[in-house]
Design an enzyme around this catalytic site. Structure first.
Site: not given
Ligand SMILES: *[C@@H]1O[C@H](CO)[C@@H](O)[C@H](O)[C@H]1NC(C)=O
Ligand SMILES: *[C@@H]1O[C@H](CO)[C@@H](O)[C@H](O)[C@H]1NC(C)=O
Ligand SMILES: *[C@@H]1O[C@H](CO)[C@@H](O)[C@H](O)[C@H]1NC(C)=O
Ligand SMILES: *[C@@H]1O[C@H](CO)[C@@H](O)[C@H](O)[C@H]1NC(C)=O
Length: 242
Positions: A56, A103, A107
């Site tokens: 993920h 992502e 992040h």
């Protein structure tokens, strides 16, 4: 003098600890998050026949969207794409790079504050490397935790994982609606420090705050929370195709 006194008084709590422990807002921990495709797809209404845990994300414990002008560029990770498609697939849109872009922006740009991860290629290849190295799929299988119509107890799942890694991980489930009596295994977080060595996901209760990045999926939907001990755990198998 006056400043120091004030600082000490204010310093009793969590905020001060954070401020002094990470003076430049740097992360201290990365959360390697993997999900079980069958559970993801039952919540998000997709279909998948994948029978292994997929990535993920790789999330620093502090910061989000640290540099929105650092745009994701697929051509910088061309060599990783085959592996990305296999182990970090966008379950909602298998042929699109949207998930990776999301992502990275959310992040990756924060992880990139560390020199070891300061490029898109370093970030994604490190995530893949950690995925292989900490091989959750084998750990579960080798401890007889396999997808099944039988239920497990949370203790069984937890023991399998903890006895191998030797650190606290975070095991998340989709909780049943009203009247339901079984929770469904959905996501597992494994944490590493700045040297990519295993570390407890939640060392102390204080840390839960900074650590507890909501598992918001690309679709913006998430029904996941930490599994609880009062209910059996269902680990859904891949539906057999006829
Ligand atoms: C899973 O689905 C993909 C795409 O539909 C297909 O190529 C693949 O053969 C399937 N794998 C299994 C094990 O059924
Ligand atoms: C943000 O990313 C851009 C593009 O890579 C870079 O030029 C800039 O220096 C970065 N800003 C910070 C504060 O790191
Ligand atoms: C993406 O990276 C490639 C290779 O470095 C570069 O040639 C291209 O201009 C970049 N694309 C964008 C939109 O920045
Ligand atoms: C799994 O647990 C649920 C809820 O307790 C129960 O209804 C179901 O029969 C269990 N499944 C099996 C195969 O034991």
């Amino acid at each position: 003098m006056k400043f120091i006194a004030v600082a000490i008084i204010l310093c009793a709590g969590y905020f001060c600890e954070t401020a002094f422990a990470h003076p430049r807002g740097e992360w201290t921990k990365l959360i390697l998050t993997q999900h079980w495709p069958q559970t993801f797809c039952s919540v998000n209404k997709c279909t998948t026949n994948l029978s292994y845990w997929t990535l993920h994300g790789l999330w620093p414990n502090t910061g989000m969207r640290c540099n929105t002008s650092w745009h994701f560029n697929t051509s910088l990770i061309e060599d990783l794409i085959p592996e990305m498609k296999e182990y970090w697939p966008d379950l909602l849109a298998p042929s699109s790079p949207e998930f990776w872009k999301y992502e990275w922006t959310k992040h990756g740009t924060c992880a990139a504050k560390a020199e070891s991860l300061n490029s898109e290629h370093k970030y994604f290849s490190k995530a893949l490397e950690l995925y292989r190295k900490y091989d959750l799929n084998s750990v579960l299988k080798n401890n007889q935790i396999v997808p099944s119509e039988e239920n497990y107890t949370l203790d069984q799942v937890e023991t399998a994982i903890t006895s191998y890694y030797g650190v606290k991980t975070k095991i998340q489930c989709v909780h049943p609606g009203k009247g339901g009596q079984v929770q469904t295994l959905g996501q597992i977080e494994i944490c590493v420090d700045r040297d990519f060595q295993l570390i407890d996901c939640e060392k102390s209760t204080k840390e839960i705050w900074s650590n507890d990045i909501p598992a918001v999926l690309v679709s913006g939907q998430s029904d996941l929370s930490v599994c609880d001990h009062s209910m059996p755990v269902y680990y859904p198998p891949v539906p057999s195709r006829s």
